[in-house]
Motif scaffolding. Structure first.
Motif, PDB file in Angstrom:
ATOM      1  N   TRP A  66       0.821  -1.213   0.000  1.00  0.00           N
ATOM      2  CA  TRP A  66       0.000   0.000   0.000  1.00  0.00           C
ATOM      3  C   TRP A  66       0.854   1.261   0.000  1.00  0.00           C
ATOM      4  CZ3 TRP A  66      -4.950   0.322  -1.150  1.00  0.00           C
ATOM      5  CH2 TRP A  66      -5.766  -0.786  -0.974  1.00  0.00           C
ATOM      6  N   ALA A  67       2.013   1.198   0.594  1.00  0.00           N
ATOM      7  CA  ALA A  67       2.850   2.389   0.726  1.00  0.00           C
ATOM      8  C   ALA A  67       3.956   2.467  -0.324  1.00  0.00           C
ATOM      9  CB  ALA A  67       3.472   2.428   2.115  1.00  0.00           C
ATOM     10  N   SER A  68       3.905   1.634  -1.347  1.00  0.00           N
ATOM     11  CA  SER A  68       4.977   1.646  -2.338  1.00  0.00           C
ATOM     12  C   SER A  68       4.970   2.967  -3.111  1.00  0.00           C
ATOM     13  CB  SER A  68       4.844   0.465  -3.290  1.00  0.00           C
ATOM     14  OG  SER A  68       3.767   0.676  -4.176  1.00  0.00           O
ATOM     15  N   HIS A  69       6.148   3.400  -3.504  1.00  0.00           N
ATOM     16  CA  HIS A  69       6.308   4.674  -4.193  1.00  0.00           C
ATOM     17  C   HIS A  69       5.544   4.684  -5.517  1.00  0.00           C
ATOM     18  CE1 HIS A  69       8.166   8.400  -5.448  1.00  0.00           C
ATOM     19  NE2 HIS A  69       8.513   7.823  -6.586  1.00  0.00           N
ATOM     20  N   ASP A  70       5.630   3.595  -6.254  1.00  0.00           N
ATOM     21  CA  ASP A  70       4.938   3.530  -7.550  1.00  0.00           C
ATOM     22  C   ASP A  70       3.432   3.661  -7.384  1.00  0.00           C
ATOM     23  OD1 ASP A  70       7.328   3.213  -8.875  1.00  0.00           O
ATOM     24  OD2 ASP A  70       7.227   1.017  -8.850  1.00  0.00           O
ATOM     25  N   ARG A  71       2.874   3.016  -6.397  1.00  0.00           N
ATOM     26  CA  ARG A  71       1.424   3.078  -6.170  1.00  0.00           C
ATOM     27  C   ARG A  71       1.000   4.491  -5.808  1.00  0.00           C
ATOM     28  NH1 ARG A  71      -2.155   3.087  -2.117  1.00  0.00           N
ATOM     29  NH2 ARG A  71      -4.174   2.152  -2.531  1.00  0.00           N
ATOM     30  N   ILE A  72       1.755   5.126  -4.931  1.00  0.00           N
ATOM     31  CA  ILE A  72       1.419   6.481  -4.507  1.00  0.00           C
ATOM     32  C   ILE A  72       1.537   7.459  -5.678  1.00  0.00           C
ATOM     33  CG2 ILE A  72       2.173   8.385  -3.034  1.00  0.00           C
ATOM     34  CD1 ILE A  72       2.817   6.247  -0.909  1.00  0.00           C
ATOM     35  N   GLN A  73       2.570   7.282  -6.479  1.00  0.00           N
ATOM     36  CA  GLN A  73       2.726   8.168  -7.635  1.00  0.00           C
ATOM     37  C   GLN A  73       1.581   7.953  -8.624  1.00  0.00           C
ATOM     38  OE1 GLN A  73       6.572   8.132  -9.411  1.00  0.00           O
ATOM     39  NE2 GLN A  73       5.954   9.408 -11.135  1.00  0.00           N
ATOM     40  N   ARG A  74       1.200   6.721  -8.867  1.00  0.00           N
ATOM     41  CA  ARG A  74       0.096   6.429  -9.780  1.00  0.00           C
ATOM     42  C   ARG A  74      -1.210   7.040  -9.269  1.00  0.00           C
ATOM     43  NH1 ARG A  74      -2.187   1.742  -9.052  1.00  0.00           N
ATOM     44  NH2 ARG A  74      -0.213   0.760  -8.536  1.00  0.00           N
ATOM     45  N   LEU A  75      -1.477   6.906  -7.962  1.00  0.00           N
ATOM     46  CA  LEU A  75      -2.686   7.501  -7.389  1.00  0.00           C
ATOM     47  C   LEU A  75      -2.658   9.024  -7.481  1.00  0.00           C
ATOM     48  CD1 LEU A  75      -3.265   5.310  -4.202  1.00  0.00           C
ATOM     49  CD2 LEU A  75      -4.682   5.400  -6.252  1.00  0.00           C
ATOM     50  N   ALA A  76      -1.494   9.609  -7.247  1.00  0.00           N
ATOM     51  CA  ALA A  76      -1.386  11.065  -7.328  1.00  0.00           C
ATOM     52  C   ALA A  76      -1.664  11.547  -8.745  1.00  0.00           C
ATOM     53  CB  ALA A  76       0.002  11.513  -6.880  1.00  0.00           C
ATOM     54  N   GLU A  77      -1.167  10.818  -9.727  1.00  0.00           N
ATOM     55  CA  GLU A  77      -1.394  11.207 -11.117  1.00  0.00           C
ATOM     56  C   GLU A  77      -2.839  10.959 -11.540  1.00  0.00           C
ATOM     57  OE1 GLU A  77       1.528   8.948 -13.213  1.00  0.00           O
ATOM     58  OE2 GLU A  77       3.169  10.292 -12.662  1.00  0.00           O
ATOM     59  N   ASP A  78      -3.388   9.794 -11.175  1.00  0.00           N
ATOM     60  CA  ASP A  78      -4.726   9.418 -11.647  1.00  0.00           C
ATOM     61  C   ASP A  78      -5.838  10.125 -10.889  1.00  0.00           C
ATOM     62  OD1 ASP A  78      -3.420   7.740 -13.361  1.00  0.00           O
ATOM     63  OD2 ASP A  78      -3.879   5.895 -12.243  1.00  0.00           O
ATOM     64  N   LYS A  79      -5.796  10.115  -9.590  1.00  0.00           N
ATOM     65  CA  LYS A  79      -6.906  10.635  -8.790  1.00  0.00           C
ATOM     66  C   LYS A  79      -6.775  12.118  -8.481  1.00  0.00           C
ATOM     67  CE  LYS A  79      -8.370   6.345  -7.054  1.00  0.00           C
ATOM     68  NZ  LYS A  79      -9.707   5.923  -6.936  1.00  0.00           N
ATOM     69  N   LEU A  80      -5.558  12.602  -8.326  1.00  0.00           N
ATOM     70  CA  LEU A  80      -5.363  14.001  -7.947  1.00  0.00           C
ATOM     71  C   LEU A  80      -4.849  14.854  -9.102  1.00  0.00           C
ATOM     72  CD1 LEU A  80      -3.698  13.394  -4.466  1.00  0.00           C
ATOM     73  CD2 LEU A  80      -6.098  13.883  -4.941  1.00  0.00           C
ATOM     74  N   THR A  81      -4.675  14.225 -10.248  1.00  0.00           N
ATOM     75  CA  THR A  81      -4.138  14.879 -11.460  1.00  0.00           C
ATOM     76  C   THR A  81      -2.868  15.677 -11.167  1.00  0.00           C
ATOM     77  OG1 THR A  81      -5.580  16.819 -11.231  1.00  0.00           O
ATOM     78  CG2 THR A  81      -6.412  14.987 -12.562  1.00  0.00           C
ATOM     79  N   MET A  82      -2.009  15.092 -10.385  1.00  0.00           N
ATOM     80  CA  MET A  82      -0.722  15.719 -10.087  1.00  0.00           C
ATOM     81  C   MET A  82       0.284  15.262 -11.136  1.00  0.00           C
ATOM     82  SD  MET A  82      -0.584  15.204  -5.964  1.00  0.00           S
ATOM     83  CE  MET A  82       0.666  16.403  -5.595  1.00  0.00           C
ATOM     84  N   VAL A  83       1.255  16.112 -11.414  1.00  0.00           N
ATOM     85  CA  VAL A  83       2.311  15.762 -12.364  1.00  0.00           C
ATOM     86  C   VAL A  83       3.652  16.089 -11.737  1.00  0.00           C
ATOM     87  CG1 VAL A  83       0.913  16.113 -14.438  1.00  0.00           C
ATOM     88  CG2 VAL A  83       2.153  18.026 -13.465  1.00  0.00           C
ATOM     89  N   VAL A  84       4.667  15.425 -12.227  1.00  0.00           N
ATOM     90  CA  VAL A  84       6.030  15.717 -11.773  1.00  0.00           C
ATOM     91  C   VAL A  84       6.439  17.027 -12.435  1.00  0.00           C
ATOM     92  CG1 VAL A  84       8.411  14.894 -11.773  1.00  0.00           C
ATOM     93  CG2 VAL A  84       6.533  13.269 -11.554  1.00  0.00           C
ATOM     94  N   PRO A  85       6.924  17.988 -11.671  1.00  0.00           N
ATOM     95  CA  PRO A  85       7.282  19.286 -12.269  1.00  0.00           C
ATOM     96  C   PRO A  85       8.469  19.151 -13.229  1.00  0.00           C
ATOM     97  CG  PRO A  85       7.908  19.224  -9.964  1.00  0.00           C
ATOM     98  CD  PRO A  85       7.154  17.969 -10.249  1.00  0.00           C
ATOM     99  N   ARG A  86       8.448  20.017 -14.250  1.00  0.00           N
ATOM    100  CA  ARG A  86       9.574  20.031 -15.194  1.00  0.00           C
ATOM    101  C   ARG A  86      10.774  20.670 -14.520  1.00  0.00           C
ATOM    102  NH1 ARG A  86       5.914  22.647 -19.503  1.00  0.00           N
ATOM    103  NH2 ARG A  86       6.421  24.252 -18.014  1.00  0.00           N
TER     104      ARG A  86
END
Length: 100
Positions: A66-86
């Motif tokens: 549940w706490a894996s980095h990949d999962r959290i990043q995927r949730l941030a991108e999919d559910k919160l529409t967050m992106v990694v800054p340029r």
């Protein structure tokens, strides 16, 4: 001591010795029974401990999933529409360590 006195003493000692031997035998039986009960309880507690250790291992694995980095990043991108800054939008701020 006469022969009659010796046999009288033996007649008095025999029931006492018989009682002592009987009480000792009952004590041995009771101790054995108690030891078997306690051993059985120990085995049950050890078995329960192994089950709890297995559950703990499964829970640790689930937590790491549940706490894996990949999962959290995927949730941030999919559910919160967050992106990694340029890189051009990043600013590095230096803090003076002595200004505490």
């Amino acid at each position: 001591m006469s022969a009659a006195g010796g046999s009288r003493l033996l007649a008095l000692m025999f029931p006492l010795l018989l009682l002592a031997v009987t009480a000792s035998a009952i004590g041995v039986v009771h101790s054995s029974h108690l030891a078997r009960q306690l051993f059985s309880e120990l085995q049950t507690l050890r078995r329960d401990g192994l089950v709890l250790q297995e559950d703990w291992g499964r829970l640790l694995l689930e937590q790491s999933t549940w706490a894996s980095h990949d999962r959290i990043q995927r949730l941030a991108e999919d559910k919160l529409t967050m992106v990694v800054p340029r890189e051009v939008s990043l600013q590095v701020v230096k803090v003076d360590g002595d200004s505490g």
